[in-house]
Design a protein around this motif. Structure first.
Motif, PDB file in Angstrom:
ATOM      1  N   VAL A   3     -31.092 -16.963  -0.237  1.00  0.00           N
ATOM      2  CA  VAL A   3     -31.326 -16.451   1.617  1.00  0.00           C
ATOM      3  C   VAL A   3     -31.347 -18.023   2.368  1.00  0.00           C
ATOM      4  N   ASN A   4     -31.632 -18.757   1.687  1.00  0.00           N
ATOM      5  CA  ASN A   4     -32.484 -19.776   2.139  1.00  0.00           C
ATOM      6  C   ASN A   4     -30.959 -20.799   2.240  1.00  0.00           C
ATOM      7  N   ARG A   5     -30.056 -20.970   1.228  1.00  0.00           N
ATOM      8  CA  ARG A   5     -28.469 -21.531   1.713  1.00  0.00           C
ATOM      9  C   ARG A   5     -27.836 -20.836   2.483  1.00  0.00           C
ATOM     10  N   GLN A   6     -27.489 -19.763   2.766  1.00  0.00           N
ATOM     11  CA  GLN A   6     -27.059 -18.603   3.203  1.00  0.00           C
ATOM     12  C   GLN A   6     -27.494 -19.017   4.890  1.00  0.00           C
ATOM     13  N   LEU A   7     -29.099 -19.067   5.488  1.00  0.00           N
ATOM     14  CA  LEU A   7     -29.277 -19.221   6.027  1.00  0.00           C
ATOM     15  C   LEU A   7     -28.750 -20.921   6.577  1.00  0.00           C
ATOM     16  N   LEU A   8     -28.612 -21.278   5.927  1.00  0.00           N
ATOM     17  CA  LEU A   8     -28.353 -23.333   6.335  1.00  0.00           C
ATOM     18  C   LEU A   8     -27.150 -23.271   6.378  1.00  0.00           C
ATOM     19  N   ALA A   9     -26.049 -22.300   5.661  1.00  0.00           N
ATOM     20  CA  ALA A   9     -24.749 -22.054   5.717  1.00  0.00           C
ATOM     21  C   ALA A   9     -23.862 -21.196   7.486  1.00  0.00           C
ATOM     22  N   HIS A  10     -25.451 -20.298   7.316  1.00  0.00           N
ATOM     23  CA  HIS A  10     -25.186 -20.061   8.702  1.00  0.00           C
ATOM     24  C   HIS A  10     -24.946 -20.870   9.982  1.00  0.00           C
ATOM     25  N   ALA A  11     -26.308 -21.886   9.996  1.00  0.00           N
ATOM     26  CA  ALA A  11     -26.367 -22.976  10.709  1.00  0.00           C
ATOM     27  C   ALA A  11     -25.016 -24.096  10.051  1.00  0.00           C
TER      28      ALA A  11
END
Lengths: 483, 133
Positions: free
Chosen positions: A297-305
């Motif tokens: 999820v951490n990498r997913q949120l950074l991908a979103h940003a």
């Protein structure tokens, strides 16, 4: 001290320390390295640590180490060890404190040449939208009950909350959610550390890097992944932040007692472990998978940003500014897998610490489009140098528990790097080469100097020559964001 | 009493020496803050009560340093006064003092047990600690 004379050469890229080397070994050590890379390995204690790892109860086959290996703590970085499930042990130290530290690669249709005038602004926006640095809060704060749902559901939580697409999940190892996560086995302290850090990069060797796809080696595989020569791509390298660190810390401490209860003798206390079918082992597996889901999820949120930064920078300037997911892999994890050992299929826990799963074509669990080519293996280089996209092979399934290298691998100590390099000078030098750097710490930047690492190209040539991965594309950095 | 950074390929390591276990804990904490380039800020001093129990002296040392790292992250406090701490066998208790933390430049993920062995020496006790960074 292990010397060259203790090794048996199997091939130009493979070496062995036989089980007879030390009386407490439960299997041999297999080393993937050229003669030149082996000299780096023999200069520190990585092979002693690999020999120590062979003492883990329930070990199956050899402890395998990759050409980017280097000394760690307890278990060598670049090491792979399989233990029989469920009576063999799981060792938190053989997975690492940064549970599911990994890499995500995003591809694009943006031509790097036309993007060049906007890269400085892109780096600034990435730095602004993707929090980095020690102890920094992340993009999203959640309540404890919400965090517990996320620890169980992994990236499905991000999909439900609008931070991910179905395509992102399909192109994430394990679909972005490890089954068997048990948030009840994650301590209150770990949850408190994690609830504010979702969507944060951290510090050390973690980064977001904008690259140009510089060279393609396998047109078919690259096309399936959506990678085209001359276009931009993005790598995101981070893990489970304070939550994962705390989970490992809690269980390494807890297992100091478990090894006494189960009468397990080990040469290093950092290797403490517990049988997977014991209450302690089961609890750790549930907590570890929860931490791994947090990292997804951490990498997913950074991908979103990152996608937001790309949209704001390239919308109206490029026909298609969207970033599609190529793959997301973990390189610090313990996974239950079935492998063939001496003609027999055995269920094992594969501990990979600084090693990437590299499943070959047709392996279960790969998305349909990757069934034909094998699993993408993402190998970031040191700062300012090339990174690689590889695919797993049938050979890796037979010879390295479906594993390959994870990076360049350090060869110079941080204390020496601090003395030899200066962060501000390094930033200027990289800037002169057209690489935009955003870094929170100049001391931290100096420690990550490219010359402190091995040559990633030599590492990749080795796994390629050994047949445990195949080259698809080489990336060259244009902008780097570090904590 | 003192500490010195020693070479490690990927992580950080310090050699610490002191007359007794209390001194060893204090110097280990100082060495750890040196590695992180922790920067104290002006502001009122703070105190916290600490009570830890562990399997042995090594586990107690790890638990103590982990506690300081946790307080620095969760409360943004840098603890550097351990004069009111007492250690008896595998137990540690007392008050620790510190102040506000402006920043920590470099992150320690964890204090490891790698080859952790508190040994008797000519001057008292010594130990090498490896930190995962």
């Amino acid at each position: 001290m292990i010397t060259f004379n203790d090794l048996t050469q199997i091939s130009e890229t493979e070496w062995e320390i036989p089980q007879s080397f030390r009386s407490d070994m439960r299997g041999p050590v297999r080393i993937f390295a050229t003669r030149e890379l082996l000299d780096h390995v023999l200069s520190d204690k990585s092979l002693e640590q690999a020999v120590n790892a062979t003492t883990l109860p329930g070990l199956v086959g050899a402890v395998t180490v990759m050409p980017d290996m280097h000394q760690g703590y307890g278990f060598p970085i670049g090491g792979v060890a399989a233990t029989e499930f469920p009576q063999g042990v799981v060792s938190p130290g053989a997975i690492g404190y940064d549970i599911n530290c990994g890499v995500r690669l995003l591809g694009s249709q943006i031509e790097a040449e036309s993007a060049k005038p906007h890269l400085d602004m892109l780096a600034t926006r990435l730095n602004q939208y993707c929090p980095s640095g020690v102890g920094k809060d992340g993009i999203v704060k959640v309540s404890i009950p919400e965090l517990e749902r996320l620890l169980k559901d992994g990236t499905k939580w991000a999909l439900k909350n609008g931070y991910a697409t179905k395509a992102d999940l399909a192109r994430t190892e394990e679909g972005g959610a490890f089954k068997g996560a048990d948030p009840r086995k994650v301590s209150k302290r770990a949850k408190n550390r994690g609830r504010t850090q979702l969507g944060s990069l951290g510090a050390g060797n973690h980064f977001i890097e904008v690259d140009i796809v510089q060279e393609i080696y396998d047109e078919d595989a690259a096309s399936i992944m959506g990678l085209q020569k001359g276009n931009l791509a993005v790598q995101i390298h981070t893990g489970s932040r304070g939550l994962g660190h705390q989970v490992c810390t809690d269980y390494v401490r807890e297992f100091q007692g478990a090894v006494r209860r189960y009468n397990i003798q080990l040469p290093d206390r950092e290797l403490v472990c517990a049988p997977m079918d014991s209450p302690e082992g089961t609890a750790y597996l549930g907590a570890m998978r929860s931490a791994a889901n947090f990292a997804f999820v951490n990498r997913q949120l950074l991908a979103h940003a990152t996608r937001r930064a790309f949209e704001e920078t390239f919308a109206g300037k490029s026909k298609n500014w969207h970033l599609h997911q190529v793959y997301d892999i973990t390189h610090n994890m313990g996974k239950i897998e079935v492998h063939e050992i001496k003609g027999e299929k055995i269920k094992v826990c594969v501990h990979r610490k600084g090693a990437t799963r590299a499943f070959g074509p047709g392996a279960p669990g790969l998305p349909p489009e990757y069934q034909k080519i094998g699993q993408p293996v993402l190998v970031p280089g040191s700062m300012g140098t090339s990174s690689w996209v590889l695919v797993g092979t049938q050979d890796s399934m037979m010879r390295s528990f479906g594993s390959s290298c994870h990076g360049a691998g350090r060869m110079m100590s941080r204390s020496k790097a601090k003395k030899e390099f200066r962060g501000d000078i390094l930033r200027h030098e990289l800037g002169d080469r057209g690489i935009h750097i955003r870094a929170g710490s100049m001391k931290g930047l100096a420690e990550e100097a490219p010359d402190a690492y091995k040559d990633v190209n030599a590492v990749v040539e080795t796994v390629s020559q050994a047949g445990i991965a195949r080259k698809v594309a080489r990336l060259k950095p244009l902008a780097v964001i570090k904590g | 009493m003192g500490y010195k950074e020693i070479s490690h390929t990927a992580d950080w390591s310090i050699h610490v020496w002191a007359e007794d276990i209390q001194g060893l804990l204090t110097e280990s904490a100082r060495g750890m803050w040196m590695l992180t380039s922790a920067d104290p800020a002006d502001g009122p001093r703070a105190e916290r009560e600490l009570s830890l129990e562990a399997y042995d002296a090594e586990s107690l040392l790890v638990a103590f340093l982990e506690e300081l790292l946790y307080l620095s992250e969760s409360e943004k406090l840098l603890f550097d006064d351990f004069s009111a701490l007492s250690v008896e066998g595998r137990k540690l208790s007392g008050i620790i003092g510190g102040g506000p933390l402006r920043s920590i430049e470099k992150e320690i993920k964890a204090v490891t047990f790698h080859n952790l062995d508190i040994r008797e020496s000519k001057g008292g006790l010594e130990v090498e600690i490896v930190f995962d960074v």
